[in-house]
Design a protein around this motif. Structure first.
Motif, PDB file in Angstrom:
ATOM      1  N   UNK A  54       0.788  -1.015  -0.345  1.00 33.30           N
ATOM      2  CA  UNK A  54       0.590   0.543  -0.230  1.00 33.30           C
ATOM      3  C   UNK A  54       0.789   1.046  -0.230  1.00 33.30           C
ATOM      4  N   UNK A  55       0.807   1.840  -1.187  1.00 33.07           N
ATOM      5  CA  UNK A  55       0.714   3.593  -0.756  1.00 33.07           C
ATOM      6  C   UNK A  55       0.329   4.546  -0.552  1.00 33.07           C
ATOM      7  N   UNK A  56       0.741   5.396   0.525  1.00 28.68           N
ATOM      8  CA  UNK A  56      -0.562   5.781   1.058  1.00 28.68           C
ATOM      9  C   UNK A  56       0.385   7.631   1.044  1.00 28.68           C
ATOM     10  N   UNK A  57      -0.981   8.612   0.240  1.00 33.20           N
ATOM     11  CA  UNK A  57      -0.756   9.810   0.189  1.00 33.20           C
ATOM     12  C   UNK A  57      -0.671  10.462   1.708  1.00 33.20           C
ATOM     13  N   UNK A  58       1.132  11.641   1.161  1.00 35.06           N
ATOM     14  CA  UNK A  58       1.206  12.341   2.547  1.00 35.06           C
ATOM     15  C   UNK A  58      -0.151  13.219   2.519  1.00 35.06           C
ATOM     16  N   UNK A  59      -1.256  14.138   1.567  1.00 34.33           N
ATOM     17  CA  UNK A  59      -1.206  15.241   1.275  1.00 34.33           C
ATOM     18  C   UNK A  59      -3.177  14.641   1.722  1.00 34.33           C
ATOM     19  N   UNK A  60      -3.994  15.410   2.941  1.00 33.91           N
ATOM     20  CA  UNK A  60      -5.130  14.617   3.108  1.00 33.91           C
ATOM     21  C   UNK A  60      -6.041  15.196   1.604  1.00 33.91           C
ATOM     22  N   UNK A  61      -5.814  16.198   1.137  1.00 31.10           N
ATOM     23  CA  UNK A  61      -6.714  16.124   0.092  1.00 31.10           C
ATOM     24  C   UNK A  61      -6.365  15.112  -1.164  1.00 31.10           C
ATOM     25  N   UNK A  62      -5.132  14.682  -1.077  1.00 37.31           N
ATOM     26  CA  UNK A  62      -4.727  13.468  -2.329  1.00 37.31           C
ATOM     27  C   UNK A  62      -5.837  11.606  -2.757  1.00 37.31           C
ATOM     28  N   UNK A  63      -6.064  12.271  -3.617  1.00 38.09           N
ATOM     29  CA  UNK A  63      -6.912  10.919  -3.313  1.00 38.09           C
ATOM     30  C   UNK A  63      -6.295   9.485  -4.044  1.00 38.09           C
ATOM     31  N   UNK A  64      -6.508   8.341  -3.268  1.00 40.81           N
ATOM     32  CA  UNK A  64      -5.927   7.299  -3.791  1.00 40.81           C
ATOM     33  C   UNK A  64      -6.802   6.690  -5.137  1.00 40.81           C
ATOM     34  N   UNK A  65      -6.434   5.091  -5.440  1.00 40.50           N
ATOM     35  CA  UNK A  65      -7.341   4.333  -6.763  1.00 40.50           C
ATOM     36  C   UNK A  65      -7.936   3.689  -5.712  1.00 40.50           C
ATOM     37  N   UNK A  66      -7.333   3.476  -4.277  1.00 39.47           N
ATOM     38  CA  UNK A  66      -8.037   2.096  -3.271  1.00 39.47           C
ATOM     39  C   UNK A  66      -8.686   2.151  -2.189  1.00 39.47           C
ATOM     40  N   UNK A  90       1.339  -6.952 -11.693  1.00 37.18           N
ATOM     41  CA  UNK A  90       0.560  -5.999 -10.342  1.00 37.18           C
ATOM     42  C   UNK A  90      -0.551  -5.662 -11.419  1.00 37.18           C
ATOM     43  N   UNK A  91      -1.444  -5.569  -9.817  1.00 36.92           N
ATOM     44  CA  UNK A  91      -2.777  -4.960 -10.182  1.00 36.92           C
ATOM     45  C   UNK A  91      -2.981  -4.262  -8.729  1.00 36.92           C
ATOM     46  N   UNK A  92      -3.901  -3.286  -9.418  1.00 30.66           N
ATOM     47  CA  UNK A  92      -4.299  -2.158  -8.461  1.00 30.66           C
ATOM     48  C   UNK A  92      -5.650  -2.962  -7.531  1.00 30.66           C
ATOM     49  N   UNK A  93      -6.171  -2.877  -6.135  1.00 29.90           N
ATOM     50  CA  UNK A  93      -7.469  -3.355  -5.427  1.00 29.90           C
ATOM     51  C   UNK A  93      -8.041  -1.497  -5.488  1.00 29.90           C
TER      52      UNK A  93
END
Length: 159
Positions: A54-66, A90-93
């Motif tokens: 899992x990769x998590x954005x540091x910016x609170x307003x960034x939208x993730x794919x999962x 590789x495949x995104x969840x």
């Protein structure tokens, strides 16, 4: 579907670069864009071995794919040739059909100039992923890999 191809020179021998490609602690440190953090959930570095990250954005307003701020992906190692080659799928969840699909990531290593020339190929990138953003993320990750191994990460080559 798009493809991202990058060439990078790393001032470390191919064996060291290969080791960083298949070590979960190293992967958590380098295979992450600058604006994100990484968490390796599972990592079995052998042919047919599975991984989940899992990769998590540091910016609170960034939208993730999962999730709200997270991109989680899973995959498997397709081919491992020590000191030469790593191929993985590789495949995104995600529930978003534009982000779905199995991608292939390959790293080909060759000795050069006292270090390693690395060819990174990310193919079958889903249409929902902007090719320029994908390339930027991979550039950040490869610079992290180079810094991890040679302390500099200074030589990038485009072809």
């Amino acid at each position: 579907m798009s493809t991202t191809q990058l060439r990078w020179h790393i001032d470390a021998p191919p064996a060291a670069v290969y080791a960083a490609l298949i070590d979960p602690d190293a992967v958590a440190r380098w295979m992450v864009p600058d604006d994100m953090t990484s968490r390796v959930h599972h990592f079995d570095a052998r042919e047919s071995g599975l991984f989940r990250i899992s990769l998590t954005y540091r910016a609170p307003d960034a939208a993730g794919k999962s999730g709200a701020h997270t991109d989680t992906y899973h995959g498997r190692f397709v081919r491992l040739v020590p000191g030469e080659l790593v191929i993985e799928t590789v495949e995104f969840e995600t529930a978003d059909p534009a982000m779905r699909g199995e991608m292939t990531v390959s790293f080909a290593l060759s000795p050069a100039d006292g270090g390693t020339d690395l060819l990174a190929l990310h193919s079958n990138v889903p249409p929902g992923i902007d090719p320029a953003d994908n390339e930027t993320g991979w550039r950040m990750s490869l610079a992290n890999l180079a810094r991890l191994l040679d302390g500099a990460g200074r030589r990038e080559e485009r072809h």
